[in-house]
Design a protein around this motif. Structure first.
Motif, PDB file in Angstrom:
ATOM      1  N   ARG A  56       0.818  -1.212   0.000  1.00  0.00           N
ATOM      2  CA  ARG A  56       0.000   0.000   0.000  1.00  0.00           C
ATOM      3  C   ARG A  56       0.855   1.267   0.000  1.00  0.00           C
ATOM      4  O   ARG A  56       0.566   2.209  -0.724  1.00  0.00           O
ATOM      5  CB  ARG A  56      -0.918  -0.006   1.213  1.00  0.00           C
ATOM      6  CG  ARG A  56      -1.846   1.174   1.248  1.00  0.00           C
ATOM      7  CD  ARG A  56      -2.767   1.072   2.410  1.00  0.00           C
ATOM      8  NE  ARG A  56      -3.611  -0.106   2.228  1.00  0.00           N
ATOM      9  CZ  ARG A  56      -4.826  -0.218   2.715  1.00  0.00           C
ATOM     10  NH1 ARG A  56      -5.320   0.746   3.438  1.00  0.00           N
ATOM     11  NH2 ARG A  56      -5.532  -1.300   2.499  1.00  0.00           N
ATOM     12  N   THR A  57       1.928   1.301   0.781  1.00  0.00           N
ATOM     13  CA  THR A  57       2.760   2.497   0.881  1.00  0.00           C
ATOM     14  C   THR A  57       3.464   2.830  -0.441  1.00  0.00           C
ATOM     15  O   THR A  57       3.397   3.975  -0.890  1.00  0.00           O
ATOM     16  CB  THR A  57       3.782   2.343   2.023  1.00  0.00           C
ATOM     17  OG1 THR A  57       3.071   2.059   3.220  1.00  0.00           O
ATOM     18  CG2 THR A  57       4.611   3.594   2.198  1.00  0.00           C
ATOM     19  N   THR A  60       0.899   4.197  -2.908  1.00  0.00           N
ATOM     20  CA  THR A  60       0.488   5.555  -2.586  1.00  0.00           C
ATOM     21  C   THR A  60       1.558   6.546  -3.036  1.00  0.00           C
ATOM     22  O   THR A  60       1.249   7.604  -3.600  1.00  0.00           O
ATOM     23  CB  THR A  60       0.234   5.700  -1.083  1.00  0.00           C
ATOM     24  OG1 THR A  60      -0.770   4.762  -0.694  1.00  0.00           O
ATOM     25  CG2 THR A  60      -0.214   7.094  -0.724  1.00  0.00           C
TER      26      THR A  60
END
Length: 75
Positions: A56-57, A60
């Motif tokens: 996810r990081t 993003t």
């Protein structure tokens, strides 16, 4: 004014998708995994959830970098 409104609507849609897609990807992966005949066990579920959270990081960050790349007004 219409141009600004359309840009803000597109940005809102992009943000909504950015928050929803990782969860949706995990759900679709679990559905596909169980539909192919595998059993969902706790070890598999928690391991894959942690891997999805690890991804996810960077996703993003990639989204933020691409928005600054394609939006020359932000530089």
């Amino acid at each position: 004014m219409a141009y600004l409104r359309s840009r803000l609507v597109l940005r809102s849609v992009n943000n909504a998708l950015a928050f929803a897609l990782p969860t949706l990807a995990a759900v679709v992966s679990f559905i596909t995994y169980s539909a192919t005949g595998h059993e969902l066990e706790a070890g598999v579920v928690f391991t894959s959830l942690s891997l999805f959270n690890l991804l996810r990081t960077p996703m993003t960050a990639l989204r933020k970098r691409s928005s600054t790349l394609f939006d020359p007004g932000k530089r």
